[in-house]
Every structure is written in C-alpha cells, then in structure tokens.
Motif scaffolding. Structure first.
Motif, PDB file in Angstrom:
ATOM      1  N   LEU B  23      97.920 108.330  57.993  1.00 36.29           N
ATOM      2  CA  LEU B  23      98.824 107.407  57.290  1.00 36.29           C
ATOM      3  C   LEU B  23      99.834 108.154  56.430  1.00 36.29           C
ATOM      4  CD1 LEU B  23      96.699 104.343  56.151  1.00 36.29           C
ATOM      5  CD2 LEU B  23      98.514 104.455  57.871  1.00 36.29           C
ATOM      6  N   GLN B  24      99.329 109.232  55.811  1.00 34.28           N
ATOM      7  CA  GLN B  24     100.177 110.005  54.918  1.00 34.28           C
ATOM      8  C   GLN B  24     101.467 110.444  55.598  1.00 34.28           C
ATOM      9  OE1 GLN B  24      97.847 113.207  53.501  1.00 34.28           O
ATOM     10  NE2 GLN B  24      98.794 113.248  51.491  1.00 34.28           N
ATOM     11  N   PHE B  25     101.320 111.088  56.756  1.00 37.83           N
ATOM     12  CA  PHE B  25     102.555 111.597  57.358  1.00 37.83           C
ATOM     13  C   PHE B  25     103.300 110.508  58.112  1.00 37.83           C
ATOM     14  CE2 PHE B  25     100.672 112.237  61.562  1.00 37.83           C
ATOM     15  CZ  PHE B  25     101.763 112.104  62.390  1.00 37.83           C
ATOM     16  N   VAL B  26     102.562 109.494  58.621  1.00 43.34           N
ATOM     17  CA  VAL B  26     103.246 108.384  59.288  1.00 43.34           C
ATOM     18  C   VAL B  26     104.145 107.663  58.285  1.00 43.34           C
ATOM     19  CG1 VAL B  26     102.884 106.060  60.220  1.00 43.34           C
ATOM     20  CG2 VAL B  26     101.609 107.994  61.151  1.00 43.34           C
ATOM     21  N   PHE B  27     103.607 107.442  57.098  1.00 44.48           N
ATOM     22  CA  PHE B  27     104.361 106.734  56.064  1.00 44.48           C
ATOM     23  C   PHE B  27     105.635 107.504  55.703  1.00 44.48           C
ATOM     24  CE2 PHE B  27     105.099 105.655  51.550  1.00 44.48           C
ATOM     25  CZ  PHE B  27     105.297 104.296  51.702  1.00 44.48           C
ATOM     26  N   VAL B  28     105.479 108.793  55.446  1.00 42.86           N
ATOM     27  CA  VAL B  28     106.650 109.601  55.086  1.00 42.86           C
ATOM     28  C   VAL B  28     107.645 109.632  56.238  1.00 42.86           C
ATOM     29  CG1 VAL B  28     107.445 111.874  54.338  1.00 42.86           C
ATOM     30  CG2 VAL B  28     105.271 110.993  53.502  1.00 42.86           C
ATOM     31  N   ALA B  29     107.128 109.759  57.479  1.00 42.22           N
ATOM     32  CA  ALA B  29     108.022 109.835  58.641  1.00 42.22           C
ATOM     33  C   ALA B  29     108.782 108.525  58.839  1.00 42.22           C
ATOM     34  CB  ALA B  29     107.223 110.185  59.893  1.00 42.22           C
ATOM     35  N   ILE B  30     108.108 107.397  58.616  1.00 40.20           N
ATOM     36  CA  ILE B  30     108.774 106.093  58.775  1.00 40.20           C
ATOM     37  C   ILE B  30     109.911 105.952  57.770  1.00 40.20           C
ATOM     38  CG2 ILE B  30     108.491 103.622  58.322  1.00 40.20           C
ATOM     39  CD1 ILE B  30     105.874 103.676  59.804  1.00 40.20           C
ATOM     40  N   ILE B  31     109.618 106.286  56.511  1.00 39.41           N
ATOM     41  CA  ILE B  31     110.650 106.174  55.469  1.00 39.41           C
ATOM     42  C   ILE B  31     111.826 107.104  55.783  1.00 39.41           C
ATOM     43  CG2 ILE B  31     111.149 106.527  53.003  1.00 39.41           C
ATOM     44  CD1 ILE B  31     109.196 104.342  53.224  1.00 39.41           C
ATOM     45  N   PHE B  32     111.491 108.344  56.111  1.00 40.13           N
ATOM     46  CA  PHE B  32     112.514 109.335  56.436  1.00 40.13           C
ATOM     47  C   PHE B  32     113.342 108.862  57.630  1.00 40.13           C
ATOM     48  CE2 PHE B  32     113.167 113.592  58.743  1.00 40.13           C
ATOM     49  CZ  PHE B  32     114.385 113.806  58.130  1.00 40.13           C
ATOM     50  N   GLY B  33     112.647 108.406  58.674  1.00 39.00           N
ATOM     51  CA  GLY B  33     113.337 107.947  59.878  1.00 39.00           C
ATOM     52  C   GLY B  33     114.203 106.736  59.600  1.00 39.00           C
ATOM     53  N   PHE B  34     113.737 105.855  58.737  1.00 39.70           N
ATOM     54  CA  PHE B  34     114.475 104.634  58.443  1.00 39.70           C
ATOM     55  C   PHE B  34     115.762 104.943  57.667  1.00 39.70           C
ATOM     56  CE2 PHE B  34     115.319 100.947  55.669  1.00 39.70           C
ATOM     57  CZ  PHE B  34     115.565 100.009  56.658  1.00 39.70           C
ATOM     58  N   ILE B  35     115.640 105.805  56.668  1.00 45.35           N
ATOM     59  CA  ILE B  35     116.832 106.155  55.874  1.00 45.35           C
ATOM     60  C   ILE B  35     117.858 106.885  56.736  1.00 45.35           C
ATOM     61  CG2 ILE B  35     117.675 107.559  53.945  1.00 45.35           C
ATOM     62  CD1 ILE B  35     114.980 106.926  52.541  1.00 45.35           C
ATOM     63  N   LEU B  36     117.365 107.893  57.474  1.00 45.08           N
ATOM     64  CA  LEU B  36     118.282 108.648  58.337  1.00 45.08           C
ATOM     65  C   LEU B  36     118.875 107.729  59.417  1.00 45.08           C
ATOM     66  CD1 LEU B  36     119.481 111.391  58.960  1.00 45.08           C
ATOM     67  CD2 LEU B  36     117.494 111.909  60.377  1.00 45.08           C
ATOM     68  N   GLY B  37     118.038 106.842  59.947  1.00 49.11           N
ATOM     69  CA  GLY B  37     118.506 105.906  60.984  1.00 49.11           C
ATOM     70  C   GLY B  37     119.587 104.985  60.457  1.00 49.11           C
ATOM     71  N   THR B  38     119.434 104.522  59.204  1.00 53.18           N
ATOM     72  CA  THR B  38     120.451 103.652  58.610  1.00 53.18           C
ATOM     73  C   THR B  38     121.777 104.401  58.467  1.00 53.18           C
ATOM     74  OG1 THR B  38     118.680 102.614  57.341  1.00 53.18           O
ATOM     75  CG2 THR B  38     120.919 102.105  56.677  1.00 53.18           C
ATOM     76  N   VAL B  39     121.676 105.641  57.985  1.00 52.08           N
ATOM     77  CA  VAL B  39     122.896 106.448  57.832  1.00 52.08           C
ATOM     78  C   VAL B  39     123.576 106.642  59.184  1.00 52.08           C
ATOM     79  CG1 VAL B  39     123.761 108.729  57.197  1.00 52.08           C
ATOM     80  CG2 VAL B  39     122.041 107.608  55.771  1.00 52.08           C
ATOM     81  N   LEU B  40     122.776 106.980  60.212  1.00 50.11           N
ATOM     82  CA  LEU B  40     123.347 107.189  61.549  1.00 50.11           C
ATOM     83  C   LEU B  40     124.001 105.904  62.063  1.00 50.11           C
ATOM     84  CD1 LEU B  40     120.504 109.319  63.171  1.00 50.11           C
ATOM     85  CD2 LEU B  40     122.835 110.072  62.718  1.00 50.11           C
ATOM     86  N   ALA B  41     123.344 104.765  61.800  1.00 48.61           N
ATOM     87  CA  ALA B  41     123.903 103.484  62.257  1.00 48.61           C
ATOM     88  C   ALA B  41     125.254 103.233  61.595  1.00 48.61           C
ATOM     89  CB  ALA B  41     122.934 102.342  61.945  1.00 48.61           C
ATOM     90  N   LEU B  42     125.344 103.556  60.297  1.00 48.39           N
ATOM     91  CA  LEU B  42     126.623 103.362  59.593  1.00 48.39           C
ATOM     92  C   LEU B  42     127.689 104.308  60.150  1.00 48.39           C
ATOM     93  CD1 LEU B  42     125.289 102.860  55.954  1.00 48.39           C
ATOM     94  CD2 LEU B  42     126.300 101.134  57.455  1.00 48.39           C
ATOM     95  N   PHE B  43     127.278 105.519  60.524  1.00 44.00           N
ATOM     96  CA  PHE B  43     128.214 106.438  61.195  1.00 44.00           C
ATOM     97  C   PHE B  43     128.726 105.802  62.488  1.00 44.00           C
ATOM     98  CE2 PHE B  43     126.478 110.752  59.461  1.00 44.00           C
ATOM     99  CZ  PHE B  43     126.911 110.385  58.204  1.00 44.00           C
ATOM    100  N   LYS B  44     127.799 105.205  63.240  1.00 44.56           N
ATOM    101  CA  LYS B  44     128.169 104.689  64.561  1.00 44.56           C
ATOM    102  C   LYS B  44     129.164 103.543  64.489  1.00 44.56           C
ATOM    103  CE  LYS B  44     123.941 106.032  66.894  1.00 44.56           C
ATOM    104  NZ  LYS B  44     122.687 105.589  67.512  1.00 44.56           N
ATOM    105  N   ARG B  49     135.781 109.280  63.248  1.00 45.55           N
ATOM    106  CA  ARG B  49     135.453 109.684  64.609  1.00 45.55           C
ATOM    107  C   ARG B  49     134.418 110.812  64.708  1.00 45.55           C
ATOM    108  NH1 ARG B  49     138.742 108.186  69.342  1.00 45.55           N
ATOM    109  NH2 ARG B  49     140.090 107.009  67.967  1.00 45.55           N
ATOM    110  N   PRO B  50     134.561 111.904  63.968  1.00 49.21           N
ATOM    111  CA  PRO B  50     133.577 112.987  64.106  1.00 49.21           C
ATOM    112  C   PRO B  50     132.148 112.524  63.766  1.00 49.21           C
ATOM    113  CG  PRO B  50     135.482 113.739  62.855  1.00 49.21           C
ATOM    114  CD  PRO B  50     135.641 112.259  63.040  1.00 49.21           C
ATOM    115  N   LEU B  51     132.020 111.659  62.767  1.00 41.72           N
ATOM    116  CA  LEU B  51     130.699 111.163  62.400  1.00 41.72           C
ATOM    117  C   LEU B  51     130.125 110.290  63.511  1.00 41.72           C
ATOM    118  CD1 LEU B  51     131.112 110.262  58.610  1.00 41.72           C
ATOM    119  CD2 LEU B  51     130.111 112.303  59.643  1.00 41.72           C
ATOM    120  N   ARG B  52     130.996 109.491  64.113  1.00 43.63           N
ATOM    121  CA  ARG B  52     130.559 108.639  65.220  1.00 43.63           C
ATOM    122  C   ARG B  52     130.061 109.508  66.376  1.00 43.63           C
ATOM    123  NH1 ARG B  52     135.229 104.576  65.685  1.00 43.63           N
ATOM    124  NH2 ARG B  52     135.833 105.847  67.455  1.00 43.63           N
ATOM    125  N   TRP B  53     130.843 110.534  66.636  1.00 40.72           N
ATOM    126  CA  TRP B  53     130.513 111.448  67.719  1.00 40.72           C
ATOM    127  C   TRP B  53     129.184 112.149  67.430  1.00 40.72           C
ATOM    128  CZ3 TRP B  53     129.809 116.738  68.040  1.00 40.72           C
ATOM    129  CH2 TRP B  53     129.816 117.264  69.340  1.00 40.72           C
TER     130      TRP B  53
END
Lengths: 240, 219
Positions: B23-44, B49-53
C-alpha cells in the motif's frame, strides 16, 4: 461606450460579419435582430472577445479590444454576458455561482460577495433558491440566476445572447420581466433576440443583420412599422 | 487434495505486513501519477506546442513499452549508468508513477474536453483567468465524469504492483513466494495473498463509490 468600426469576422473562408460599424451609448438598450445565421450572436460575442475579430476595431470605453496590449480580462469584468443555454456552474449552488467571480476576480470578501448576491437574488425573485443546485431549477429560474451572476460583477454593459430561446414559452415572461427592470434601471444592454415584442417595447434602437451585414438600424417604432430596406421588410413580414 | 492452511499460520503476520509495504508504494505512486498525469493533460490541451509535443511523446513511450521493462530499466539499468544505487521503493514509485501518469493524462484530457464549452465561455465572460478557471470550474466537473475510469486505473495499478516482486521488493506477492519456498507449499500462501489483494481492491472500490456519491450531490 462601445464603438465598433469596420468589424469583419471570418471562420476560415466563411465571412460571417462584413464591415460592421455602429455605436452603443451609455444607458442605451440595443436589440440585435435578424434571421438565423445572420451573424447576430457572433457580433455580440466579438464585443467581449469570445470571438476574435478578423479585422476592424472595437472600442469599449476608449479601450481598444483588438489591441494585443489590452488586458482582456479587465475589460470582461465590466461586460456581463448571458447565454442562451445559461452555462451556470453545475457543481456550485446558486449562491456560490453568484459569489465565485466577485471573490476570485474582484477579491471581495465572502461576506461582501454573499451580501451582494443575496440582494441580486431578491431582485430576480429567487431568494429561496440560494442553496439549490442548478440542476434542480427550471429554465426560467436558471436564466434569472445567470443574469444575477453576471450582475454580481457590477458590469457597465450587459450582453444577452438569445436569453429566452431555450426556454419553454411559459417561462419567457419571467426572464423578460427581469430584463425590462434592468433596462429601466439604466443598464446599457445589447440583446440578440427573437422576441420582437421586447425589441419593440424596451429597446432604444434596433440593429437588423442579414448575412453578416448590418442592413438597417433605427428607432424601433419606425423600424417595425416602416422598415427602410426590402430585406428588413421581408424578414418582418415572415415573423410578425 | 493436499491442502493444509494450518501450515501458513505462523507466516500470517509476515504476509499481512506485506499489505502495508504494498500500500505504501502504491499510494505514493498513485498520487505521483495523478499529479503528473494532470500536468501532462493540461500540456496536451494547452496552446504551447513544445509542451503538447512533449506530453504526446511521453504518453507514447510509457504506454508503448511494458511496465516490467520500465521497472527493470529504472532498477537495474540506472545504477549501471549513473552509479547511483537506487532503492527498490524509489524504483517502484518511479516506474509505477511515471507509467500511470501516461494513462491518467489521457483520462483527464478526455474528461476536460467533455466538459461543455459553455463553461469555459461563462468563466471567460466573467473575467476569470485561465488557471483559476481550470482549477475551480473545469477540473472539478471533469473529475466527476472520469472518476470511474480513474478508479479503474488505480485498481489496475494496485494489482500490477505485484510486479515489484521481481526487483526483490518485499511486497505482498514477494512474501507469498518467500513463504512458499520455505514451506515447499505454494497454493496456500498464494491463495492467501490473493484474498488480500482482492480485499484491497474492494476497499478501493468502496472508497471510489463514496467519493462518487459525494460528487453527485449537485445532481
């Protein structure tokens, strides 16, 4: 307070507005009418730059909107807009819909914003709906909330984009009544509408658009009884 | 049939401890993945253009290669390259977080684009700046719609976490293997941790339902 000069808008090759020039004075109520697809809504949306004009200039209180240096957010604070489909924020209740922008944009305190919002809700007759969510309101109620939301920013000018077109017939009156009160209170208004009764009764001036061209403009009584152009006459014959 | 669950009883505390480790690393990975995923989605969906790319290339790489390969590269290949002795925990969080963010970014992008364009226009017309509008108006509505898809991703991540047993991280799966080797019996410990995984996923599912119900208050 608004001066439009040679406004042209193209979507790709398609020219929706051609070379429109007009002026809206402080305290004036202007109705914009015309057949569907005539560019009425696009014209209105250019005034707060929801659509970017292809050519021409729009001056709001001497500030040139088409100048890239103009802070468009600041200009929009002064221009309220009411949409055909309301566009209330569905995840916020009625009061929060009204207080959101004043708090976030004008940095009012929560108390100040809520006091103002309650006053406006009373004005549009929805005091008891304060904690309701938009999904539980009727169309007419939604539109009255939307008007109150725009007014909460204390705009100098209100734009209405077919505010009653998505409403059931029995709800049109309650929205028009609110708009009439607003007009009588001296608000400057530009209203795209199919409600000829409203245009005739409330507007100080009518703009008639067809195929993106400002064909005719004038005082409503003379426009409705004796239009100067054939196109306006044709249009009025079809709808009246 | 030669099943004897009494044999694993002494090992149960050892295996239960694996829940926490997992759970320890799953929890950290989910949070990390979610934050990074949100940032990437906003880039997209953004206009730079370079950020989208970058976001598109990122997604393509992390979705286009096996997770276990990414894990192995981070755990085994990075030390070879840099001399930095990376810990299993950090490797696991990085691999799962980076991988998950690629999927999450697509889910969030779809969620943002499904929000009625009128919402953006209403916020703009009120003079609300883009960033503020995204945070207060668009993302809350997007999240409500994509919650089931996000829950799917989190559940998948929780189960796939068993892959870290291959880098000798003492998670739930690895502990079952250890017990199996000790006892020369595999069925009982495997079945036991299987039950634990299922319970963890059930817990996540119930949590998701609760959040969903809260978000539906406005309907």
């Amino acid at each position: 307070m608004i001066k439009v000069e040679n406004l042209t808008k193209k979507f790709g090759e398609n020219e929706v507005l051609s070379n429109i020039s007009t002026e809206i004075k402080k305290g004036e109520v202007v109705s914009i009418i015309g057949p569907s697809g005539s560019g009425k809504s696009t014209f209105l949306r250019c005034i707060n730059l929801l659509e970017k004009p292809t050519e021409g200039t729009i001056l709001v209180d001497e500030e040139n909107l088409t100048d890239p240096k103009t802070n468009i957010l600041k200009v929009r604070e002064k221009i309220g807009m009411v949409f055909q489909h309301f566009h209330l924020f569905p995840h916020l209740n009625v009061l929060d819909n009204l207080t959101y922008a004043p708090m976030k944009v004008k940095h009012l305190s929560k108390d100040q914003a809520e006091e103002k919002a309650r006053g406006l809700l009373a004005k549009v007759g929805l005091t008891e709906k304060e904690t309701a969510y938009p999904s539980s309101l009727s169309g007419g109620q939604k539109q009255r909330v939307a008007i109150a939301r725009a007014l909460a920013m204390e705009p100098d000018l209100m734009l209405f984009d077919e505010p009653t077109s998505a409403l059931d017939p029995e709800m049109v009156k309650e929205v028009l009544d609110v708009m009439k009160d607003l007009a009588h209170s001296g608000m400057t208004m530009a209203v795209v509408t199919h409600e000829m009764g409203f245009a005739r009764e409330v507007a100080d001036r009518v703009l008639f658009l067809d195929h993106g061209v400002l064909v005719e403009e004038g005082e409503p009584n003379s426009f409705f009884t004796a239009p100067k152009t054939n196109r306006a006459a044709d249009f009025l014959e079809k709808i009246l | 049939m030669n099943l004897d669950f009494s044999q694993i009883v002494p090992y149960i505390p050892f295996m239960l401890e694996g829940i926490w480790v997992t759970l320890q690393f799953v929890f950290v990975a989910i949070i990390f993945g979610f934050i990074l995923g949100t940032v990437l989605a906003l880039f997209k969906i953004g206009s730079i253009r370079p950020l989208r790319w970058f976001a598109d290339a990122y997604t393509s790489i992390f979705r286009g290669t096996p997770l276990i390969l990414q894990l192995m590269i981070i755990y085994f290949a990075i030390p070879q390259l840099t001399g930095y002795d990376i810990q299993p925990f950090l490797s696991a969080v990085l691999a799962f977080g980076l991988n998950s963010s690629a999927y999450v970014s697509e889910i969030i992008r779809a969620g943002i684009q499904a929000v009625d364009k009128g919402q953006t226009e209403a916020a703009q017309a009120l003079g609300v700046p883009y960033r503020q509008m995204m945070i207060d108006v668009i993302l809350p509505q997007a999240l409500k719609n994509i919650l089931p898809a996000l829950m799917n991703e989190f559940i998948t991540l929780t189960k796939e976490s068993a892959l870290v047993s291959t880098i000798s991280y003492l998670d739930l799966m690895r502990r079952a293997q250890v017990v199996g080797a000790d006892l020369y019996r595999n069925f009982e410990p495997l079945l036991f941790v299987g039950l634990l995984y299922w319970l963890m996923v059930m817990g996540l599912t119930i949590l998701g339902k609760l959040v969903e119900r809260r978000l539906r208050l406005s309907d």
